[in-house]
Design an enzyme around this catalytic site. Structure first.
Site, PDB file in Angstrom:
ATOM      1  N   GLY A   1       0.749  -1.142  -0.010  1.00 55.24           N
ATOM      2  CA  GLY A   1      -0.130  -0.284   0.008  1.00 55.24           C
ATOM      3  C   GLY A   1       0.877   1.272   0.020  1.00 55.24           C
ATOM      4  O   GLY A   1       0.741   2.406  -0.978  1.00 55.24           O
ATOM      5  N   SER A   2       1.848   1.139   0.524  1.00 51.00           N
ATOM      6  CA  SER A   2       2.444   2.163   1.178  1.00 51.00           C
ATOM      7  C   SER A   2       3.002   3.039  -0.728  1.00 51.00           C
ATOM      8  O   SER A   2       3.197   4.152  -0.961  1.00 51.00           O
ATOM      9  CB  SER A   2       3.973   2.071   1.917  1.00 51.00           C
TER      10      SER A   2
ATOM     11  N   ASN B   1      -7.784   3.927   9.130  1.00 52.94           N
ATOM     12  CA  ASN B   1      -7.198   2.476   9.432  1.00 52.94           C
ATOM     13  C   ASN B   1      -7.334   3.517  11.037  1.00 52.94           C
ATOM     14  O   ASN B   1      -7.061   1.639  11.613  1.00 52.94           O
ATOM     15  CB  ASN B   1      -6.163   2.397   8.860  1.00 52.94           C
TER      16      ASN B   1
ATOM     17  N   GLN C   1      -7.768  -0.006   3.682  1.00 48.19           N
ATOM     18  CA  GLN C   1      -8.715  -0.506   4.542  1.00 48.19           C
ATOM     19  C   GLN C   1      -9.799  -0.439   4.148  1.00 48.19           C
ATOM     20  O   GLN C   1     -10.541  -1.216   5.045  1.00 48.19           O
ATOM     21  CB  GLN C   1      -8.776   0.650   6.052  1.00 48.19           C
TER      22      GLN C   1
ATOM     23  N   SER D   1      -3.337  -3.253  -0.626  1.00 52.47           N
ATOM     24  CA  SER D   1      -2.399  -3.683   0.201  1.00 52.47           C
ATOM     25  C   SER D   1      -3.021  -4.898   0.550  1.00 52.47           C
ATOM     26  O   SER D   1      -4.222  -5.461   1.061  1.00 52.47           O
ATOM     27  CB  SER D   1      -2.293  -2.932   1.367  1.00 52.47           C
TER      28      SER D   1
ATOM     29  N   HIS E   1      -2.063  -7.506   2.474  1.00 52.43           N
ATOM     30  CA  HIS E   1      -1.820  -8.262   4.247  1.00 52.43           C
ATOM     31  C   HIS E   1      -3.160  -7.463   5.237  1.00 52.43           C
ATOM     32  O   HIS E   1      -3.378  -7.750   5.940  1.00 52.43           O
ATOM     33  CB  HIS E   1      -0.719  -8.062   4.580  1.00 52.43           C
TER      34      HIS E   1
ATOM     35  N   THR F   1      11.384  -7.962 -10.840  1.00 49.93           N
ATOM     36  CA  THR F   1      10.804  -9.264 -11.287  1.00 49.93           C
ATOM     37  C   THR F   1       9.659  -8.868  -9.912  1.00 49.93           C
ATOM     38  O   THR F   1      10.247  -8.907  -8.890  1.00 49.93           O
ATOM     39  CB  THR F   1      12.162 -10.353 -10.730  1.00 49.93           C
TER      40      THR F   1
ATOM     41  N   CYS G   1       2.417   3.020  13.335  1.00 49.33           N
ATOM     42  CA  CYS G   1       3.530   3.167  12.855  1.00 49.33           C
ATOM     43  C   CYS G   1       3.258   4.095  14.068  1.00 49.33           C
ATOM     44  O   CYS G   1       4.444   5.194  14.888  1.00 49.33           O
ATOM     45  CB  CYS G   1       3.287   4.619  11.645  1.00 49.33           C
TER      46      CYS G   1
HETATM   47  C1  LIG Z   1      -1.547  -0.634   6.044  1.00 47.80           C
HETATM   48  C2  LIG Z   1      -1.920   0.967   5.388  1.00 47.80           C
HETATM   49  C3  LIG Z   1      -0.685   1.263   4.636  1.00 47.80           C
HETATM   50  C4  LIG Z   1       0.068   0.616   4.362  1.00 47.80           C
HETATM   51  O1  LIG Z   1       0.468  -0.222   3.590  1.00 47.80           O
HETATM   52  P1  LIG Z   1       1.230  -1.378   3.318  1.00 47.80           P
HETATM   53  O2  LIG Z   1       0.876  -1.957   2.346  1.00 47.80           O
HETATM   54  O3  LIG Z   1       1.411  -1.888   5.265  1.00 47.80           O
HETATM   55  O4  LIG Z   1       2.431  -0.531   3.036  1.00 47.80           O
HETATM   56  C5  LIG Z   1      -1.828   2.571   3.995  1.00 47.80           C
HETATM   57  N1  LIG Z   1      -2.876   2.854   3.865  1.00 47.80           N
HETATM   58  C6  LIG Z   1      -3.617   2.777   5.229  1.00 47.80           C
HETATM   59  C7  LIG Z   1      -4.609   2.940   4.679  1.00 47.80           C
HETATM   60  C8  LIG Z   1      -2.868   1.657   5.644  1.00 47.80           C
HETATM   61  O5  LIG Z   1      -4.210   1.115   7.038  1.00 47.80           O
END
Ligand SMILES: *Cc1c(COP(=O)(O)O)cnc(C)c1O
Length: 395
Positions: free
Chosen positions: A69-70, A150, A178, A198, A200, A236, A323
């Protein structure tokens, strides 16, 4: 152990793990290789791209795989900034409650001479459409507003925001990390030009994500190298993770109708119990809210001590974003919705998944209430409040 920190990350689903395994020891070839083994890997990559595109209502050529996501947030924002800059447009609109992946990228752009307007999220944690409309200027290059928060779980009026951006010809990006896999998201219906997700956060693997970019929006590379991802993201491909992400997303999308009411019922029950604790307030709108999000502030206690004691009782919770926790600064989101510092410090976020149960909800309610009472019993602030030497912020 009761795991209630699904906004930080989720347990991988069996389907996601099973989808990944063949890519470690059988389909291990490089999807860019021209031999037959490479072609098999490439088919797996295309299949995952089709799956993700279908679920988002996008075309598969609009899906770019990223490391999460980042990265997707960074690339979306820097791409839109570059497009704007070429036209002399250096104004960006966002909100005060964005994830740091967005806010810190905007900080970098501010250093490069961009003008950033952060919309107020108000006490309910929701941006206002009329305020967005007023903030748009002739030099606005981008509007980036998250789909769902989040920390406090509030869901923004994305379709309306997208509609206004279309009318005004401004690129609209949404951090939907989210939201995707938790509520129904459709880039077409919601008028979204760019979107980040994202894996995870919806029972997929860590280190995999997607940037959706509507056809015709030229992306700026963050990583230069080979021609992967239509030349826009070199390296890759992490094919095991990409396959796992697609499988997790498919499963989440197929089960939304079943999971949303189930998780919402647990959420509402837990909120009801927690608000029975005196001098407790819910953060974020109750209606426009993610099914699994609970975020409350308790007057007179420290969130950190609360988390440690809950952890000892076998409950995994959070005080806000991953964080922010561990740091002593209170959450920028809680401050943005007007919670004073002393209250923002006493926050608790519980984020449920379909794997939680109503029994766990009852256990958590009991434990949290006990721990809050215990901590208040030791708190000099609470004693002052009780003795009337200080007045309650939360009535
Ligand atoms: C977790 C999160 C991210 C970051 O995603 P990652 O895959 O951990 O880099 C960005 N934005 C929101 C709203 C999130 O909850």
């Amino acid at each position: 152990m009761i795991y209630c920190d699904n906004a930080a990350t989720t347990k991988m689903s069996r389907a996601a793990i099973d989808a990944m395994l063949p890519y470690f020891d059988t389909i291990y070839a490089n999807p860019s290789s021209l031999h037959s083994a490479g072609q098999v890997a490439h088919e797996g990559l295309s299949e995952a791209r089709e799956t993700v595109a279908d679920i988002l209502g996008a075309d598969f050529k609009e899906i770019y795989f990223t490391s999460g996501g980042s990265e997707a947030d960074n690339q979306a924002i820097l791409s839109a900034a570059a497009i704007g800059e070429r036209k002399g447009k250096k104004h960006i609109i966002s909100s005060a409650i964005e994830h740091h992946a967005v806010l810190h990228t905007l900080d970098r752009l501010r250093d490069r001479g961009f003008n950033i307007t952060l919309l107020d999220a108000h006490e309910d944690g929701i941006v206002r459409i009329d305020e967005l409309e007023k903030a748009i200027r002739p030099d606005t290059a981008l509007v980036t507003v998250m789909y769902a928060n989040n920390e406090i779980g509030t869901i923004q009026p994305i379709r309306e925001i997208g509609c206004i951006c279309r009318e005004k010809g401004v690129i609209f990006h949404t951090d939907a990390v989210q939201a995707v896999g938790h509520i129904d998201v459709d880039v077409d219906r919601d008028n979204i030009d760019m979107l980040s997700l994202s894996a995870h956060k919806f029972h997929g693997p860590k280190g995999a994500g997607v940037l959706y970019a509507k056809k015709g929006i030229p992306l700026t590379n963050l990583i230069e190298g080979g021609a992967q991802e239509r030349g826009k993201r070199a390296g890759t491909e992490n094919l095991p993770a990409i396959a796992g992400m697609a499988a997790a997303l498919k499963e989440a999308a197929e089960n939304l109708d079943k999971n949303i009411p189930k998780i919402t019922r647990m959420r509402d029950k837990l909120i009801e119990h927690l608000l029975e604790i005196p001098h407790t307030v819910l953060n974020g709108d109750i209606k426009n809210r993610l099914p699994g999000n609970i975020n409350v502030c308790f007057e007179g206690i420290e969130g950190e001590s609360l988390l440690l004691l809950l952890s000892r009782a076998g409950i995994c919770a959070s005080s806000g974003s991953a964080c922010t926790s561990g740091a002593l600064d209170p959450s920028h989101v809680l401050l943005a919705i007007g919670r004073p510092h002393e209250i923002a410090h006493g926050s608790l976020r519980l984020s449920l998944s379909e794997a939680n149960t109503m029994d766990e909800v009852e256990i958590m309610a009991t434990e949290i209430s006990k721990v809050v009472e215990y901590l208040r019993g030791m708190s000099p602030v609470w004693r002052d409040l009780m003795e009337g030497k200080r007045s309650y912020v939360i009535q």
